[in-house]
Design an enzyme around this catalytic site. Sequence first.
Site, PDB file in Angstrom:
ATOM      1  N   SER A  30       2.563   1.779   3.309  1.00 34.75           N
ATOM      2  CA  SER A  30       1.286   1.217   3.759  1.00 34.75           C
ATOM      3  C   SER A  30       1.368  -0.278   4.050  1.00 34.75           C
ATOM      4  O   SER A  30       0.615  -0.791   4.884  1.00 34.75           O
ATOM      5  CB  SER A  30       0.206   1.478   2.702  1.00 34.75           C
ATOM      6  OG  SER A  30       0.584   0.940   1.442  1.00 34.75           O
ATOM      7  N   GLY A  67       1.595   5.686   1.705  1.00 37.21           N
ATOM      8  CA  GLY A  67       1.932   6.604   0.628  1.00 37.21           C
ATOM      9  C   GLY A  67       3.369   7.067   0.620  1.00 37.21           C
ATOM     10  O   GLY A  67       3.773   7.824  -0.268  1.00 37.21           O
ATOM     11  N   ASN A  95       5.854   3.016  -3.704  1.00 42.37           N
ATOM     12  CA  ASN A  95       5.252   4.281  -4.127  1.00 42.37           C
ATOM     13  C   ASN A  95       6.151   5.055  -5.087  1.00 42.37           C
ATOM     14  O   ASN A  95       5.658   5.872  -5.877  1.00 42.37           O
ATOM     15  CB  ASN A  95       4.906   5.125  -2.901  1.00 42.37           C
ATOM     16  CG  ASN A  95       3.746   4.533  -2.117  1.00 42.37           C
ATOM     17  OD1 ASN A  95       2.674   4.304  -2.646  1.00 42.37           O
ATOM     18  ND2 ASN A  95       3.987   4.236  -0.841  1.00 42.37           N
ATOM     19  N   ASP A 183      -8.531  -4.028  -3.145  1.00 42.77           N
ATOM     20  CA  ASP A 183      -7.730  -3.227  -4.080  1.00 42.77           C
ATOM     21  C   ASP A 183      -6.684  -4.045  -4.820  1.00 42.77           C
ATOM     22  O   ASP A 183      -6.060  -3.568  -5.776  1.00 42.77           O
ATOM     23  CB  ASP A 183      -7.075  -2.040  -3.366  1.00 42.77           C
ATOM     24  CG  ASP A 183      -6.094  -2.447  -2.264  1.00 42.77           C
ATOM     25  OD1 ASP A 183      -5.773  -3.647  -2.151  1.00 42.77           O
ATOM     26  OD2 ASP A 183      -5.644  -1.554  -1.524  1.00 42.77           O
ATOM     27  N   HIS A 186      -2.964  -4.453  -1.297  1.00 41.61           N
ATOM     28  CA  HIS A 186      -2.638  -4.642   0.116  1.00 41.61           C
ATOM     29  C   HIS A 186      -3.164  -5.987   0.615  1.00 41.61           C
ATOM     30  O   HIS A 186      -4.293  -6.373   0.294  1.00 41.61           O
ATOM     31  CB  HIS A 186      -3.230  -3.505   0.954  1.00 41.61           C
ATOM     32  CG  HIS A 186      -2.697  -2.160   0.586  1.00 41.61           C
ATOM     33  ND1 HIS A 186      -3.333  -1.338  -0.334  1.00 41.61           N
ATOM     34  CD2 HIS A 186      -1.593  -1.494   0.995  1.00 41.61           C
ATOM     35  CE1 HIS A 186      -2.631  -0.227  -0.464  1.00 41.61           C
ATOM     36  NE2 HIS A 186      -1.580  -0.293   0.330  1.00 41.61           N
TER      37      HIS A 186
END
Length: 211
Positions: A30, A67, A95, A183, A186
């Site tokens: 991502s 992801g 991830n 979040d 990011h």
Amino acid sequence: MGKVTGAIVISLCAGVAVAEPVTIAALGDSLTQGYGLPIEQGFVPQLEAWLAEAGHDVSVINAGVSGDTTQGGLSRVGWTLTPEVDAMIVTLGGNDLLRGIAPEVSRANLEGIVQAASDAGVEVLLVGMQAPGNYGPEYKQAFDAMYPEIAEAFGTLYLDSFFAGLGGPETDPAQVRGFMQADGIHPNADGVARIVEGVGPSVEALIARVE
């Protein structure tokens, strides 16, 4: 020398001087894909613009999948390495950390990715990352070390952190909160701009290897 002959010589010299554009595939998750941002504000478009402003004729392909793990990257590296690709930026492993995947598994996947690039004659910039301390010292040591060790073994370029432009892994998250999305994982558009400034010189070194 006649005018016609001179024109031909000039034309031929001009043709020789024109370099082919370099195509770089950015293989990642991502962070590469540009999660949560308009397309033009993501990592790949901002990097391409930064390189163009620095005078490079470069096309950057967005091969980021949100992801994705190192296993996911390995499964699609074959069709990412199309004939026009000259170089590849590999940013994977975050991830794997979130899922607690064993470092030896991640390492084997990354080695497979870099080996595929080597077999295709594609230059690589491997971007590392660091595990948090809550996984324990052995996990952290094995995870952190795999990136520079793979880069050394395969002779690829290496950058220790995707977030080098934001101060790297040792930076206090509170200090970079303004460059992150809600979040806290990011980057926002301003954060991506800083990240590109940190990654850019390593990508220039990658381009130099191609040329």
